[in-house]
Design a protein around this motif. Sequence first.
Motif, PDB file in Angstrom:
ATOM      1  N   ARG A 193       0.924  -0.928  -0.113  1.00 40.49           N
ATOM      2  CA  ARG A 193       0.072  -0.218  -0.387  1.00 40.49           C
ATOM      3  C   ARG A 193       0.864   1.522   0.428  1.00 40.49           C
ATOM      4  NH1 ARG A 193      -3.211  -4.061  -0.149  1.00 40.49           N
ATOM      5  NH2 ARG A 193      -5.542  -3.585   0.030  1.00 40.49           N
ATOM      6  N   ILE A 194       1.977   1.500   0.659  1.00 44.74           N
ATOM      7  CA  ILE A 194       2.887   2.761   1.381  1.00 44.74           C
ATOM      8  C   ILE A 194       3.828   2.557  -0.588  1.00 44.74           C
ATOM      9  CG2 ILE A 194       4.960   3.416   1.766  1.00 44.74           C
ATOM     10  CD1 ILE A 194       4.137   1.962   4.696  1.00 44.74           C
ATOM     11  N   GLU A 195       3.838   1.390  -1.097  1.00 44.88           N
ATOM     12  CA  GLU A 195       4.296   1.689  -2.479  1.00 44.88           C
ATOM     13  C   GLU A 195       3.673   2.173  -3.415  1.00 44.88           C
ATOM     14  OE1 GLU A 195       6.113  -2.336  -3.041  1.00 44.88           O
ATOM     15  OE2 GLU A 195       8.335  -2.146  -1.985  1.00 44.88           O
ATOM     16  N   SER A 196       2.596   1.862  -3.549  1.00 46.38           N
ATOM     17  CA  SER A 196       1.078   2.062  -4.224  1.00 46.38           C
ATOM     18  C   SER A 196       1.420   3.919  -4.185  1.00 46.38           C
ATOM     19  CB  SER A 196      -0.337   1.569  -4.092  1.00 46.38           C
ATOM     20  OG  SER A 196       0.011   0.105  -4.564  1.00 46.38           O
ATOM     21  N   TRP A 197       0.831   4.100  -3.004  1.00 47.36           N
ATOM     22  CA  TRP A 197       0.794   5.559  -2.329  1.00 47.36           C
ATOM     23  C   TRP A 197       1.997   6.236  -2.712  1.00 47.36           C
ATOM     24  CZ3 TRP A 197       3.925   8.853   0.326  1.00 47.36           C
ATOM     25  CH2 TRP A 197       3.373   9.911   1.005  1.00 47.36           C
ATOM     26  N   VAL A 198       3.187   5.883  -2.883  1.00 50.24           N
ATOM     27  CA  VAL A 198       4.307   6.597  -3.543  1.00 50.24           C
ATOM     28  C   VAL A 198       4.140   7.010  -5.002  1.00 50.24           C
ATOM     29  CG1 VAL A 198       6.715   6.723  -3.990  1.00 50.24           C
ATOM     30  CG2 VAL A 198       6.104   6.580  -1.736  1.00 50.24           C
ATOM     31  N   SER A 199       3.988   5.460  -5.947  1.00 48.53           N
ATOM     32  CA  SER A 199       3.954   5.355  -7.435  1.00 48.53           C
ATOM     33  C   SER A 199       2.843   6.480  -7.547  1.00 48.53           C
ATOM     34  CB  SER A 199       4.029   4.113  -7.468  1.00 48.53           C
ATOM     35  OG  SER A 199       2.560   3.320  -7.186  1.00 48.53           O
ATOM     36  N   ALA A 200       1.846   6.652  -7.183  1.00 49.39           N
ATOM     37  CA  ALA A 200       0.523   7.226  -7.663  1.00 49.39           C
ATOM     38  C   ALA A 200       0.339   8.492  -6.951  1.00 49.39           C
ATOM     39  CB  ALA A 200      -0.496   6.741  -6.877  1.00 49.39           C
ATOM     40  N   THR A 201       0.907   9.464  -5.773  1.00 48.68           N
ATOM     41  CA  THR A 201       0.942  10.675  -5.849  1.00 48.68           C
ATOM     42  C   THR A 201       2.477  11.098  -6.372  1.00 48.68           C
ATOM     43  OG1 THR A 201      -0.122   9.532  -3.576  1.00 48.68           O
ATOM     44  CG2 THR A 201       1.303  12.509  -3.328  1.00 48.68           C
ATOM     45  N   TRP A 202       3.319  10.032  -6.518  1.00 47.61           N
ATOM     46  CA  TRP A 202       5.073  10.561  -6.512  1.00 47.61           C
ATOM     47  C   TRP A 202       5.444  10.372  -7.901  1.00 47.61           C
ATOM     48  CZ3 TRP A 202       5.984  15.663  -3.506  1.00 47.61           C
ATOM     49  CH2 TRP A 202       5.167  15.493  -2.436  1.00 47.61           C
ATOM     50  N   PRO A 203       4.785  10.165  -8.769  1.00 46.63           N
ATOM     51  CA  PRO A 203       5.673   9.331  -9.906  1.00 46.63           C
ATOM     52  C   PRO A 203       6.396   9.400 -10.731  1.00 46.63           C
ATOM     53  CG  PRO A 203       3.491  10.811 -11.009  1.00 46.63           C
ATOM     54  CD  PRO A 203       3.459  10.862  -8.980  1.00 46.63           C
ATOM     55  N   GLU A 204       7.243  11.226 -10.528  1.00 46.05           N
ATOM     56  CA  GLU A 204       8.930  10.831 -10.386  1.00 46.05           C
ATOM     57  C   GLU A 204       9.559  10.425 -10.132  1.00 46.05           C
ATOM     58  OE1 GLU A 204       6.930  15.032  -9.235  1.00 46.05           O
ATOM     59  OE2 GLU A 204       5.998  12.557  -9.511  1.00 46.05           O
ATOM     60  N   LEU A 205       9.763  10.096  -8.376  1.00 47.58           N
ATOM     61  CA  LEU A 205      10.561   9.531  -7.595  1.00 47.58           C
ATOM     62  C   LEU A 205      10.826   7.843  -8.249  1.00 47.58           C
ATOM     63  CD1 LEU A 205       9.482  11.825  -4.978  1.00 47.58           C
ATOM     64  CD2 LEU A 205      10.373  12.551  -6.045  1.00 47.58           C
ATOM     65  N   PRO A 206      11.627   7.199  -7.499  1.00 47.61           N
ATOM     66  CA  PRO A 206      12.065   6.547  -7.241  1.00 47.61           C
ATOM     67  C   PRO A 206      11.609   5.445  -6.223  1.00 47.61           C
ATOM     68  CG  PRO A 206      13.841   7.356  -6.248  1.00 47.61           C
ATOM     69  CD  PRO A 206      12.899   8.481  -6.838  1.00 47.61           C
ATOM     70  N   GLU A 207      10.730   4.181  -6.690  1.00 49.66           N
ATOM     71  CA  GLU A 207      10.455   3.234  -6.263  1.00 49.66           C
ATOM     72  C   GLU A 207      10.335   4.090  -4.022  1.00 49.66           C
ATOM     73  OE1 GLU A 207       9.464  -1.496  -5.163  1.00 49.66           O
ATOM     74  OE2 GLU A 207       9.719  -0.740  -7.114  1.00 49.66           O
ATOM     75  N   ASN A 208      11.300   3.755  -3.477  1.00 45.78           N
ATOM     76  CA  ASN A 208      11.718   3.706  -2.718  1.00 45.78           C
ATOM     77  C   ASN A 208      12.233   5.563  -2.314  1.00 45.78           C
ATOM     78  OD1 ASN A 208      12.139   3.557   0.318  1.00 45.78           O
ATOM     79  ND2 ASN A 208      13.312   2.067  -0.454  1.00 45.78           N
ATOM     80  N   PRO A 209      12.090   6.645  -1.769  1.00 49.52           N
ATOM     81  CA  PRO A 209      12.324   7.566  -2.025  1.00 49.52           C
ATOM     82  C   PRO A 209      12.470   8.219  -0.492  1.00 49.52           C
ATOM     83  CG  PRO A 209       9.959   8.113  -2.026  1.00 49.52           C
ATOM     84  CD  PRO A 209      10.721   6.687  -2.012  1.00 49.52           C
ATOM     85  N   TRP A 210      12.138   7.139   0.487  1.00 49.64           N
ATOM     86  CA  TRP A 210      12.430   7.335   1.687  1.00 49.64           C
ATOM     87  C   TRP A 210      14.119   7.850   2.601  1.00 49.64           C
ATOM     88  CZ3 TRP A 210       8.583   8.678   2.715  1.00 49.64           C
ATOM     89  CH2 TRP A 210       6.951   7.957   2.357  1.00 49.64           C
ATOM     90  N   ASN A 211      14.016   8.528   3.650  1.00 48.12           N
ATOM     91  CA  ASN A 211      15.038   9.492   3.662  1.00 48.12           C
ATOM     92  C   ASN A 211      16.493   9.860   2.630  1.00 48.12           C
ATOM     93  OD1 ASN A 211      14.968   8.853   6.021  1.00 48.12           O
ATOM     94  ND2 ASN A 211      14.984   6.183   5.997  1.00 48.12           N
ATOM     95  N   GLN A 212      15.119  10.268   1.492  1.00 53.27           N
ATOM     96  CA  GLN A 212      16.245  11.432   0.697  1.00 53.27           C
ATOM     97  C   GLN A 212      15.287  12.246   0.424  1.00 53.27           C
ATOM     98  OE1 GLN A 212      17.255   8.818  -2.898  1.00 53.27           O
ATOM     99  NE2 GLN A 212      16.115   6.861  -1.900  1.00 53.27           N
ATOM    100  N   ASP A 213      16.347  13.427  -0.419  1.00 53.38           N
ATOM    101  CA  ASP A 213      16.187  14.857  -0.605  1.00 53.38           C
ATOM    102  C   ASP A 213      15.913  14.495  -2.342  1.00 53.38           C
ATOM    103  OD1 ASP A 213      16.026  15.232   2.154  1.00 53.38           O
ATOM    104  OD2 ASP A 213      18.334  16.885   1.970  1.00 53.38           O
ATOM    105  N   PHE A 214      14.792  15.593  -2.777  1.00 53.49           N
ATOM    106  CA  PHE A 214      14.424  15.744  -3.928  1.00 53.49           C
ATOM    107  C   PHE A 214      13.591  17.245  -4.196  1.00 53.49           C
ATOM    108  CE2 PHE A 214      13.549  11.373  -2.982  1.00 53.49           C
ATOM    109  CZ  PHE A 214      13.937  10.717  -3.744  1.00 53.49           C
ATOM    110  N   ASN A 215      14.220  17.464  -5.816  1.00 55.16           N
ATOM    111  CA  ASN A 215      14.107  18.683  -6.108  1.00 55.16           C
ATOM    112  C   ASN A 215      12.714  18.548  -7.010  1.00 55.16           C
ATOM    113  OD1 ASN A 215      14.384  20.893  -7.311  1.00 55.16           O
ATOM    114  ND2 ASN A 215      16.485  21.277  -6.911  1.00 55.16           N
ATOM    115  N   LEU A 216      12.318  18.852  -7.140  1.00 59.80           N
ATOM    116  CA  LEU A 216      10.871  18.997  -7.882  1.00 59.80           C
ATOM    117  C   LEU A 216      10.391  20.273  -8.106  1.00 59.80           C
ATOM    118  CD1 LEU A 216       8.736  16.160  -5.940  1.00 59.80           C
ATOM    119  CD2 LEU A 216      10.737  16.098  -8.194  1.00 59.80           C
TER     120      LEU A 216
END
Length: 235
Positions: A193-216
């Motif tokens: 569920r958490i992986e699906s939430w990430v892919s649906a809400t933040w599709p431009e990010l990698p599958e496991n974005p946790w404990n990382q910073d991203f410039n969007l």
Amino acid sequence: MRKLKDVKCCEISLNLYMLCTRRKPSLLMDFCRFENTGLDKACLNTVGDGACILKLDLDYFVFNKPILVSHLHRLLTENTSVYIDISSSNPSPLLCSSTIVTQINSSVEQVLLNLEKSENSLIYLENTESWNLSTLFGVLLGFPVVYWYSQEQDSNCLSNQPLCVYSVKSRGFTPISFSVPVSCLSNPDISRRIESWVSATWPELPENPWNQDFNLNGEIYKFSTTVVTKPVIIL
């Protein structure tokens, strides 16, 4: 908006941006006074076409109606959230039974029906005895993991339980945050569920974005997980 402190204005602006970019299906406005203050109109104007405000019991949610309706339909048809029973009678948190899930879905269906039939930008819903407001709040905010507890009990079993807090931070604020009991993290339904939430809400990010910073689009977002244990958890 001019009456609010600059820090609060910045926080509200960030949350409205997250709402308008579909990072969250609704925004909880945790103010004692919100309706008819000018802030309500500012939020509606910012969200634009389809903007609505839901007053559920004593709290207000700002949302884009087509987006929230679509979110609730998807929740009911695709089981996009997993529910965890944290009733105080449980020795530890566990997945909700099918009977409880049916009860939750029934309350979501009632909320959805009221949203669909309303033609006003301001919608009032009275709480019913069968609704668990904490659960409905998690649903409306789009959390992939949502807590439920028996309303016949006045506490829950999360006290002194290690909780993994998932959060998205930007500009020093945390517009998105939800937790999962560490004891439940090994359950594959929850991780999916958490992986699906990430892919649906933040599709431009990698599958496991946790404990990382991203410039969007020029904004820095920090995706973090932190384990916390507190003597008392109040929902």
